[in-house]
Design a protein around this motif. Structure first.
Motif, short mmCIF file in Angstrom:
data_model
loop_
_atom_site.label_atom_id
_atom_site.label_comp_id
_atom_site.label_asym_id
_atom_site.label_seq_id
_atom_site.Cartn_x
_atom_site.Cartn_y
_atom_site.Cartn_z
N SER A 56 0.83 -1.20 0.00
CA SER A 56 0.00 0.00 0.00
C SER A 56 0.86 1.25 0.00
N GLU A 57 0.31 2.32 -0.54
CA GLU A 57 1.02 3.58 -0.63
C GLU A 57 1.45 4.09 0.75
N ASP A 58 0.62 3.84 1.76
CA ASP A 58 0.91 4.35 3.11
C ASP A 58 1.74 3.39 3.96
N SER A 65 5.32 4.00 -0.56
CA SER A 65 5.15 4.29 -1.97
C SER A 65 6.47 4.33 -2.74
N ASP A 66 7.50 4.93 -2.15
CA ASP A 66 8.76 5.11 -2.87
C ASP A 66 9.50 3.80 -3.10
N LYS A 103 2.28 -0.92 -8.85
CA LYS A 103 1.24 0.08 -8.59
C LYS A 103 0.13 -0.02 -9.62
N GLU A 130 -4.14 7.27 -2.53
CA GLU A 130 -3.13 7.84 -1.62
C GLU A 130 -2.95 7.03 -0.33
N ASP A 169 -2.00 4.12 -5.62
CA ASP A 169 -1.33 5.31 -6.13
C ASP A 169 -2.36 6.24 -6.78
#
Length: 342
Positions: free
Chosen positions: A209-211, A221-222, A229, A265, A269
């Protein structure tokens, strides 16, 4: 033709779209007149929605992203791949690659079409249809992200095989072992010398997950690759439409799109979600809808730039005396769709 719930199908109705088995062979052909036995069989094998021919909507054309020939090839390839793994054998990377070439050609030719998932699922073929749809949607998003030919091929293979680790990834109680299926998929694919390691990372990371609250490693995310994604977005959309384990119920396309926006978010993504929503048919061709004008009709056309404002055909009156009109919601801006009649 129009899309109806299996409970609304009656003896004598004509099937509007062919239904395939897990091996890609035909279970029931388009145009067959359905009997009580056929309808009960469809219910027994897990079919919930079917396309039925209707004289008022005979001219509706379903523009498919990939051809029936390609669909049969992909479903058959997935069935052979999974069966090989279940038997403890290796699967043919070359055969998968060639099948992906066929799918990529179709998507490239039809990239301007809106995504609408029309294939009828059974308990037997649902895993393979899911893989095919996730692959198709991922490639379309990859095209919109301007990935080159080599990157699109990697993305397509990774998307098709994203759930490959699910073979044997459930315990006796049916508990979801997602950590196992992502790790297992990674382990299966990373040792394929013919494949870029990024393909294995699609299987590894599509539940991240992004978070940073996803599985299996809770990375942020990075640290999630773009391929993963993209596949996460496609996977989420298809699951929301067809998997009751996601959110507790199956959603209609417009409901799934709203839900995905809520996940942007946090889990998904945001840029990829927005990009995807521009290409999906919010109200697919063939579905019945109720308009704010209190009229009921069937969606018969789409607008590429306005996926939530389709063309709706309304039929009023009786069989002997009826009026047909089409309402283009892109032009009739004061009319909107109140609900989908499932």
């Amino acid at each position: 033709m129009k899309c109806v719930h299996i409970e609304s199908v009656e003896q004598g109705d004509l099937l509007g779209k062919t239904i395939y088995s897990s091996s890609g062979t035909v279970l029931l052909s388009e145009g067959v007149q359905l009997t009580v036995f056929m309808i009960n069989t469809l219910k027994r094998i897990g079919v919930t929605m079917v396309y039925i021919k209707d004289p008022n909507f005979e001219d509706i054309e379903f523009e498919e992203m990939i051809s029936d020939e390609t669909k049969r090839a992909v479903i058959k390839r997935m069935a052979e791949t999974m069966e090989a793994l279940r038997s403890g054998k290796d699967f043919s990377t070359k055969a998968v690659s060639l099948t992906m070439d066929q799918l990529l050609d179709d998507v490239m030719k039809n990239r301007e079409l809106l995504v609408h998932l029309t294939d009828i699922r059974t308990e037997d073929n649902k895993m393979y249809v899911h893989a095919m749809n996730v692959c198709m949607m991922s490639v379309l998003m990859g095209l919109n992200r301007n990935l080159n030919a080599g990157q699109l091929k990697e993305l397509a293979i990774g998307a098709l095989l994203h759930d490959i680790g699910k073979v044997g990834s459930y315990n006796d109680d049916g508990e979801d072992m997602r950590r196992h299926h992502t790790w297992r998929g990674f382990e299966l694919l990373k040792n394929k010398r013919e494949y870029n390691l990024l393909i294995a990372h699609v299987a590894f990371q599509h539940h991240e997950s992004e978070d940073g609250t996803g599985v299996p490693r809770e990375v942020g995310s990075d640290q999630i690759h773009l391929y993963a994604k993209i596949v996460a977005v496609a996977n989420t959309y298809d699951n929301l439409l067809h998997d009751e384990r996601v959110g507790g119920k199956r959603m209609l396309p417009h409901e799934a799109c709203e839900h995905m926006m809520a996940l942007a978010e946090s889990r998904l993504d945001r840029e990829t979600v927005i990009d995807f929503l521009r290409t999906v048919s919010v109200y697919p061709t063939g579905v019945s809808v109720r308009l704010s004008s209190r009229e009921m009709g069937v969606v018969v056309g789409q607008h590429r730039g306005l996926p939530s404002r389709p063309i709706v055909r309304v039929v009023n009156g009786t069989d002997d005396d009826f009026e047909v009109k089409e309402i283009d919601l892109a032009k009739h801006t004061t009319i909107f769709i109140e609900s989908v009649i499932a």
